[in-house]
Design a protein around this motif. Structure first.
Motif, PDB file in Angstrom:
ATOM      1  N   UNK A  29       8.962   4.480   0.969  1.00  0.00           N
ATOM      2  CA  UNK A  29      10.372   4.086   0.886  1.00  0.00           C
ATOM      3  C   UNK A  29      10.614   3.219  -0.347  1.00  0.00           C
ATOM      4  N   UNK A  30      11.398   3.726  -1.280  1.00  0.00           N
ATOM      5  CA  UNK A  30      11.818   3.013  -2.491  1.00  0.00           C
ATOM      6  C   UNK A  30      10.667   2.368  -3.273  1.00  0.00           C
ATOM      7  N   UNK A  31       9.667   3.138  -3.664  1.00  0.00           N
ATOM      8  CA  UNK A  31       8.579   2.546  -4.454  1.00  0.00           C
ATOM      9  C   UNK A  31       9.044   2.203  -5.865  1.00  0.00           C
ATOM     10  N   UNK A  32       8.411   1.230  -6.467  1.00  0.00           N
ATOM     11  CA  UNK A  32       8.713   0.862  -7.854  1.00  0.00           C
ATOM     12  C   UNK A  32       7.663   1.402  -8.813  1.00  0.00           C
ATOM     13  N   UNK A  33       6.548   1.879  -8.291  1.00  0.00           N
ATOM     14  CA  UNK A  33       5.542   2.548  -9.101  1.00  0.00           C
ATOM     15  C   UNK A  33       4.929   3.660  -8.273  1.00  0.00           C
ATOM     16  N   UNK A  34       4.388   4.656  -8.966  1.00  0.00           N
ATOM     17  CA  UNK A  34       3.913   5.833  -8.253  1.00  0.00           C
ATOM     18  C   UNK A  34       2.788   6.487  -9.036  1.00  0.00           C
ATOM     19  N   UNK A  39       6.822  13.520  -6.803  1.00  0.00           N
ATOM     20  CA  UNK A  39       8.147  13.944  -6.375  1.00  0.00           C
ATOM     21  C   UNK A  39       8.555  13.110  -5.166  1.00  0.00           C
ATOM     22  N   UNK A  40       9.855  12.919  -5.021  1.00  0.00           N
ATOM     23  CA  UNK A  40      10.374  12.095  -3.930  1.00  0.00           C
ATOM     24  C   UNK A  40      11.438  12.904  -3.191  1.00  0.00           C
ATOM     25  N   UNK A  41      11.062  13.601  -2.124  1.00  0.00           N
ATOM     26  CA  UNK A  41      12.004  14.502  -1.457  1.00  0.00           C
ATOM     27  C   UNK A  41      13.211  13.777  -0.889  1.00  0.00           C
ATOM     28  N   UNK A  60       1.581  11.765  -0.123  1.00  0.00           N
ATOM     29  CA  UNK A  60       1.241  10.372  -0.365  1.00  0.00           C
ATOM     30  C   UNK A  60       2.050   9.470   0.566  1.00  0.00           C
ATOM     31  N   UNK A  61       1.376   8.563   1.249  1.00  0.00           N
ATOM     32  CA  UNK A  61       2.061   7.452   1.911  1.00  0.00           C
ATOM     33  C   UNK A  61       1.304   6.175   1.550  1.00  0.00           C
ATOM     34  N   UNK A  62       1.544   5.105   2.255  1.00  0.00           N
ATOM     35  CA  UNK A  62       0.968   3.822   1.842  1.00  0.00           C
ATOM     36  C   UNK A  62      -0.552   3.802   1.956  1.00  0.00           C
ATOM     37  N   UNK A  63      -1.080   4.274   3.105  1.00  0.00           N
ATOM     38  CA  UNK A  63      -2.525   4.157   3.317  1.00  0.00           C
ATOM     39  C   UNK A  63      -3.191   5.450   3.777  1.00  0.00           C
ATOM     40  N   UNK A  64      -2.470   6.556   3.762  1.00  0.00           N
ATOM     41  CA  UNK A  64      -3.063   7.833   4.141  1.00  0.00           C
ATOM     42  C   UNK A  64      -3.093   8.108   5.621  1.00  0.00           C
TER      43      UNK A  64
END
Length: 274
Positions: A29-34, A39-41, A60-64
């Protein structure tokens, strides 16, 4: 060992920014780096993403262990070769792998794409920058090529981000001896990624008539001018140029030590018994 249907950060890093890279789908949700090329569906339902059977994706999510697991399973049920990044973005960042800053990313249109506009008849910077954006920042970015005097008007009318145009109000442009590609590498937080730093020097040399910076600059300029004479359509030239920068990036990344001459690839001669 990663879990089934998972990919390690190191293995994914070898695929990032390549023409055959899987779709990298970031569900945070609203990352500042990637991860570069993410892609952000817009829609949360993976069945609505329209990915073809036989294509590949990494979730990709925070911790898999969050949304990525279910999304990958749903995509696999539709025939997509979907994997989860083992350990999620946290594992990627902990490995010290390159990330792209999204702070300067233009607002997305309703189609989920960022739109960019620049001068027609691109040569060096105006091919290099779209390559960087599509491979590292927004794989689905749209590029508009217009007459020099129309760039700012079209930018305002179409909410497209202007680049490589001489105007004090344009963020993405030359600054001193640095070209627009240099500015993008830095602003997107990629200036610690050595292959891109090497490539930026080549682009700068070819784009600013500094062919003395590195030997490869003269070659890039020659190829760029040749492509501009082969293609009268700017988008066809962009597509042809993508392959050039793909090859240069791979050379900068892992082929600089390889030498080639007439004898280097000759088969070894067998000894003749006396």
């Amino acid at each position: 060992m990663p879990a089934p249907n998972a990919i390690t950060p190191d293995k994914l890093a070898r695929l990032v920014a390549s023409p055959s890279a899987p779709r990298i789908i970031d569900l945070r949700d609203r990352p500042t780096e990637a991860i570069p090329g993410s892609l952000f569906p817009v829609l949360l339902d993976p069945t609505q993403w329209g990915y073809a059977s036989g294509s590949s994706a990494v979730l990709i999510d925070t911790d898999g262990s969050g949304l990525a697991v279910a999304a990958a399973a749903i995509l696999r049920s539709e025939g997509v070769a979907a994997e989860v990044l083992d350990g999620g973005f946290a594992a990627w960042a902990a490995s010290g792998l390159p990330t792209v800053s999204l702070v300067h990313l233009p607002p997305r249109h309703d189609d989920g794409q960022t739109w960019w506009v620049t001068r027609a008849r691109p040569k060096v910077d105006r091919i290099a920058c779209p390559w960087l954006i599509r491979r590292f920042v927004d794989p689905q970015a749209r590029f508009l090529f217009v007459a020099p005097g129309d760039v700012l008007t079209v930018a305002k009318q179409q909410q497209a981000e202007p680049f490589d145009v001489a105007d004090e109000g344009v963020f993405w442009s030359h600054r001193g001896e640095r070209c627009t590609f240099d500015i993008m590498v830095e602003a997107f937080g990629l200036d610690a990624h050595e292959p891109l730093v090497r490539l930026a020097t080549i682009v700068r040399g070819a784009d600013t008539d500094r062919l003395d910076l590195v030997p490869e600059a003269a070659g890039l300029l020659a190829i760029s001018l040749g492509l501009s004479r082969i293609h009268s359509d700017d988008h066809a030239q962009l597509e042809a140029g993508m392959a050039v920068y793909d090859a240069l990036y791979r050379w900068c990344r892992d082929a600089q030590g390889e030498k080639h001459n007439w004898s280097s690839h000759q088969p070894a001669r067998g000894k003749v018994s006396s």
